[in-house]
Design an enzyme around this catalytic site. Structure first.
Site, PDB file in Angstrom:
ATOM      1  N   HIS A 109     -57.237 -13.556   2.590  1.00 53.42           N
ATOM      2  CA  HIS A 109     -56.879 -12.738   3.750  1.00 53.42           C
ATOM      3  C   HIS A 109     -55.919 -13.553   4.619  1.00 53.42           C
ATOM      4  O   HIS A 109     -56.150 -14.728   4.894  1.00 53.42           O
ATOM      5  CB  HIS A 109     -58.137 -12.379   4.535  1.00 53.42           C
ATOM      6  CG  HIS A 109     -57.852 -11.808   5.887  1.00 53.42           C
ATOM      7  ND1 HIS A 109     -56.922 -10.811   6.077  1.00 53.42           N
ATOM      8  CD2 HIS A 109     -58.352 -12.096   7.117  1.00 53.42           C
ATOM      9  CE1 HIS A 109     -56.871 -10.512   7.372  1.00 53.42           C
ATOM     10  NE2 HIS A 109     -57.719 -11.285   8.017  1.00 53.42           N
TER      11      HIS A 109
ATOM     12  N   ASN B 159     -51.267 -10.687  10.450  1.00 57.29           N
ATOM     13  CA  ASN B 159     -52.597 -10.354   9.938  1.00 57.29           C
ATOM     14  C   ASN B 159     -52.716  -8.829   9.873  1.00 57.29           C
ATOM     15  O   ASN B 159     -52.801  -8.168  10.906  1.00 57.29           O
ATOM     16  CB  ASN B 159     -53.634 -10.959  10.897  1.00 57.29           C
ATOM     17  CG  ASN B 159     -55.061 -10.599  10.541  1.00 57.29           C
ATOM     18  OD1 ASN B 159     -55.306  -9.710   9.727  1.00 57.29           O
ATOM     19  ND2 ASN B 159     -56.012 -11.267  11.170  1.00 57.29           N
TER      20      ASN B 159
ATOM     21  N   CYS C 200     -61.532  -7.179   8.073  1.00 55.37           N
ATOM     22  CA  CYS C 200     -60.571  -7.779   7.137  1.00 55.37           C
ATOM     23  C   CYS C 200     -61.173  -8.070   5.762  1.00 55.37           C
ATOM     24  O   CYS C 200     -60.450  -8.432   4.842  1.00 55.37           O
ATOM     25  CB  CYS C 200     -59.997  -9.046   7.744  1.00 55.37           C
ATOM     26  SG  CYS C 200     -59.427  -8.760   9.410  1.00 55.37           S
TER      27      CYS C 200
HETATM   28  N1  ACO Z   1     -48.219 -18.232  23.760  1.00 47.03           N
HETATM   29  C1  ACO Z   1     -48.278 -19.314  24.560  1.00 47.03           C
HETATM   30  N2  ACO Z   1     -49.435 -19.802  25.023  1.00 47.03           N
HETATM   31  C2  ACO Z   1     -50.576 -19.173  24.665  1.00 47.03           C
HETATM   32  C3  ACO Z   1     -50.575 -18.033  23.819  1.00 47.03           C
HETATM   33  C4  ACO Z   1     -49.322 -17.546  23.376  1.00 47.03           C
HETATM   34  N3  ACO Z   1     -49.201 -16.479  22.571  1.00 47.03           N
HETATM   35  N4  ACO Z   1     -51.844 -17.627  23.642  1.00 47.03           N
HETATM   36  C5  ACO Z   1     -52.616 -18.476  24.321  1.00 47.03           C
HETATM   37  N5  ACO Z   1     -51.858 -19.395  24.950  1.00 47.03           N
HETATM   38  C6  ACO Z   1     -52.288 -20.512  25.779  1.00 47.03           C
HETATM   39  C7  ACO Z   1     -53.556 -20.207  26.528  1.00 47.03           C
HETATM   40  O1  ACO Z   1     -53.306 -19.555  27.748  1.00 47.03           O
HETATM   41  C8  ACO Z   1     -54.145 -21.565  26.727  1.00 47.03           C
HETATM   42  O2  ACO Z   1     -53.522 -22.178  27.801  1.00 47.03           O
HETATM   43  P1  ACO Z   1     -54.367 -23.081  28.839  1.00 47.03           P
HETATM   44  O3  ACO Z   1     -54.903 -24.220  28.008  1.00 47.03           O
HETATM   45  O4  ACO Z   1     -53.345 -23.474  29.836  1.00 47.03           O
HETATM   46  O5  ACO Z   1     -55.435 -22.174  29.337  1.00 47.03           O
HETATM   47  C9  ACO Z   1     -53.727 -22.320  25.472  1.00 47.03           C
HETATM   48  O6  ACO Z   1     -52.588 -21.624  24.943  1.00 47.03           O
HETATM   49  C10 ACO Z   1     -54.811 -22.359  24.421  1.00 47.03           C
HETATM   50  O7  ACO Z   1     -55.308 -21.022  24.253  1.00 47.03           O
HETATM   51  P2  ACO Z   1     -56.343 -20.645  23.177  1.00 47.03           P
HETATM   52  O8  ACO Z   1     -56.634 -19.163  23.215  1.00 47.03           O
HETATM   53  O9  ACO Z   1     -57.498 -21.576  23.268  1.00 47.03           O
HETATM   54  O10 ACO Z   1     -55.429 -20.923  21.908  1.00 47.03           O
HETATM   55  P3  ACO Z   1     -55.839 -21.440  20.477  1.00 47.03           P
HETATM   56  O11 ACO Z   1     -55.327 -22.797  20.311  1.00 47.03           O
HETATM   57  O12 ACO Z   1     -57.265 -21.135  20.146  1.00 47.03           O
HETATM   58  O13 ACO Z   1     -54.928 -20.482  19.580  1.00 47.03           O
HETATM   59  C11 ACO Z   1     -55.165 -18.530  18.217  1.00 47.03           C
HETATM   60  C12 ACO Z   1     -55.094 -19.086  19.647  1.00 47.03           C
HETATM   61  C13 ACO Z   1     -53.839 -18.771  17.551  1.00 47.03           C
HETATM   62  C14 ACO Z   1     -55.448 -17.030  18.298  1.00 47.03           C
HETATM   63  C15 ACO Z   1     -56.294 -19.263  17.461  1.00 47.03           C
HETATM   64  O14 ACO Z   1     -57.469 -19.300  18.217  1.00 47.03           O
HETATM   65  C16 ACO Z   1     -56.592 -18.625  16.158  1.00 47.03           C
HETATM   66  O15 ACO Z   1     -55.757 -18.490  15.303  1.00 47.03           O
HETATM   67  N6  ACO Z   1     -57.866 -18.226  15.912  1.00 47.03           N
HETATM   68  C17 ACO Z   1     -58.263 -17.559  14.733  1.00 47.03           C
HETATM   69  C18 ACO Z   1     -58.109 -16.114  14.975  1.00 47.03           C
HETATM   70  C19 ACO Z   1     -58.141 -15.324  13.694  1.00 47.03           C
HETATM   71  O16 ACO Z   1     -57.957 -15.824  12.615  1.00 47.03           O
HETATM   72  N7  ACO Z   1     -58.409 -14.039  13.893  1.00 47.03           N
HETATM   73  C20 ACO Z   1     -58.398 -13.100  12.892  1.00 47.03           C
HETATM   74  C21 ACO Z   1     -59.506 -13.318  11.903  1.00 47.03           C
HETATM   75  S1  ACO Z   1     -60.555 -12.010  11.704  1.00 47.03           S
HETATM   76  C22 ACO Z   1     -59.669 -10.725  11.507  1.00 47.03           C
HETATM   77  O17 ACO Z   1     -58.731 -10.800  10.803  1.00 47.03           O
HETATM   78  C23 ACO Z   1     -60.047  -9.483  12.277  1.00 47.03           C
END
Ligand code: ACO
Length: 336
Positions: free
Chosen positions: A258, A288, A118
């Site tokens: 980004h 994204n 990215c």
């Molecule tokens: N819908 C509903 N529930 C979900 C989903 C979904 N789509 N995805 C995960 N969950 C659940 C999980 O199963 C978990 O449940 P549990 O606690 O019962 O096990 C809970 O939600 C928390 O899951 P996490 O994966 O820990 O969720 P998190 O709060 O970290 O959010 C997210 C996930 C949105 C992806 C977040 O981590 C994030 O935005 N991270 C940054 C990622 C990013 O910016 N990536 C791109 C940057 S680099 C690039 O561009 C290549």
């Protein structure tokens, strides 16, 4: 910067997105999720996805055509093509070579791809700056294009909610009026944490060497670790970028980051104390789009009247590698 360096002008910027829109509600057909969950954690409502003949190459070609048109520079006058494409449909021929052929850009100019996920556009801009500054090349076409929707594990609801497809392009040239549109530029990487976002190409070893084992071939992401890393590094980094350029926050008209996650963007915004009007976001409608997201956010915001040209902006990206980077640029009238 080397002395007697030739300054760079950003001549044209364009973007292209696929026609198919996939909303958060559409994703509920694939797995247990909701619009509320996705929107509240990422700021995303919908994204575009390639279908049929669309892919990173075709999107890149469309974006390049628009950037060339805006630049007033003819395809036949392009001296080099650099493409940021992290996982194109083919590794070779390079996307750059395919764009060269389709746009009838003269044979025997260099065309190549780089991988900086990215942060790709900032990396290509940095490379172009070096070539223009030295006088080696004059007119350079930069393209940032990704079709992540083809690389995702569509049962992984944590990663697959984030990404969309798109392309952006920029034509840069030697500045004739002595004004450098790159006020400051910087790129970084930290390979020691590379495992937090990966895309592995499928492939099998020779059966004479060892038994074939299928390797997963899709994007894997530790979302929490990515979030922690970027939220820790980026706000301070952008603040320092402004200070190192000898500028103050009031010298900056726009922050064009980004578009990975609205909450990460808000952390940077808070650190800099910028108003909502100063921070460009369109993640709500495109998700994204990897390397494409910065030029897409720039041009689309100009089209919508949210960004006025004749202004100064910080472009900043981060992504797999981990890579990150930033540029403080002048956005001249007429570039998009
Ligand atoms: N819908 C509903 N529930 C979900 C989903 C979904 N789509 N995805 C995960 N969950 C659940 C999980 O199963 C978990 O449940 P549990 O606690 O019962 O096990 C809970 O939600 C928390 O899951 P996490 O994966 O820990 O969720 P998190 O709060 O970290 O959010 C997210 C996930 C949105 C992806 C977040 O981590 C994030 O935005 N991270 C940054 C990622 C990013 O910016 N990536 C791109 C940057 S680099 C690039 O561009 C290549």
């Amino acid at each position: 910067m080397i002395s007697n360096a030739i300054p760079l002008r950003i001549a044209g910027v364009g973007y292209s997105v696929p026609k198919t829109v996939i909303t958060n509600n559409d994703l509920t057909k694939l797995y247990d999720t909701s619009d509320e969950w996705i929107y509240s954690r990422t700021g995303i409502k919908e994204r575009r996805m390639v279908s049929g003949n669309e892919d990173a190459v075709s999107l890149g070609i469309e974006a390049a055509k628009k950037a060339l048109e805006k630049s007033g520079i003819k395809a036949e006058d392009i001296d080099m093509i650099i493409v940021a494409a992290s996982a194109p449909p083919q590794l070779y021929p390079a996307v750059g070579c395919q764009i060269q052929a389709t746009l009838n850009i003269p044979n025997e100019i260099p065309a190549f791809d780089i991988t900086a996920a990215c942060t790709g556009l900032i990396y290509t801009l940095t490379i172009a700056r070096g070539f223009i500054a030295s006088g080696m090349y004059k007119n350079i076409l930069l393209v940032a294009t990704d079709n992540n929707s083809r690389l995702l594990d569509w049962s992984d609801r944590s990663a697959s909610i984030l990404f969309g497809d798109g392309a952006g392009a920029m034509v840069v040239t030697a500045s004739e009026d002595g004004i450098d549109d790159i006020i400051s530029i910087d790129i970084r990487s930290n390979g020691s944490i590379g495992e937090i976002i990966q895309y592995n190409l499928a492939g099998k070893n020779c059966p004479l060497v060892e038994p074939n084992t299928e390797k997963p071939s899709f994007i894997t992401m530790n979302g929490k670790e990515v979030y922690r890393f970027v939220a820790r590094v980026l706000p301070e980094y952008v603040e320092k970028l402004v200070a190192d350029a000898g500028m103050k926050n009031e010298d900056i008209d726009y922050l064009i980051p980004h578009q990975a996650n609205l909450r990460i963007i808000q952390a940077v915004q808070e650190r800099l104390g910028y108003s909502d009007e100063k921070v460009v976001t369109n993640i709500e409608r495109f998700g994204n789009t990897s390397a494409a997201s910065i030029p897409l956010a720039l041009v689309e915001s100009v089209e919508q009247g949210k960004v006025k040209l004749g202004s100064t902006a910080i472009l900043t990206g981060f992504g797999a590698g981990m890579t990150w980077g930033g540029a403080i640029v002048r956005l001249r009238e007429g570039i998009c």
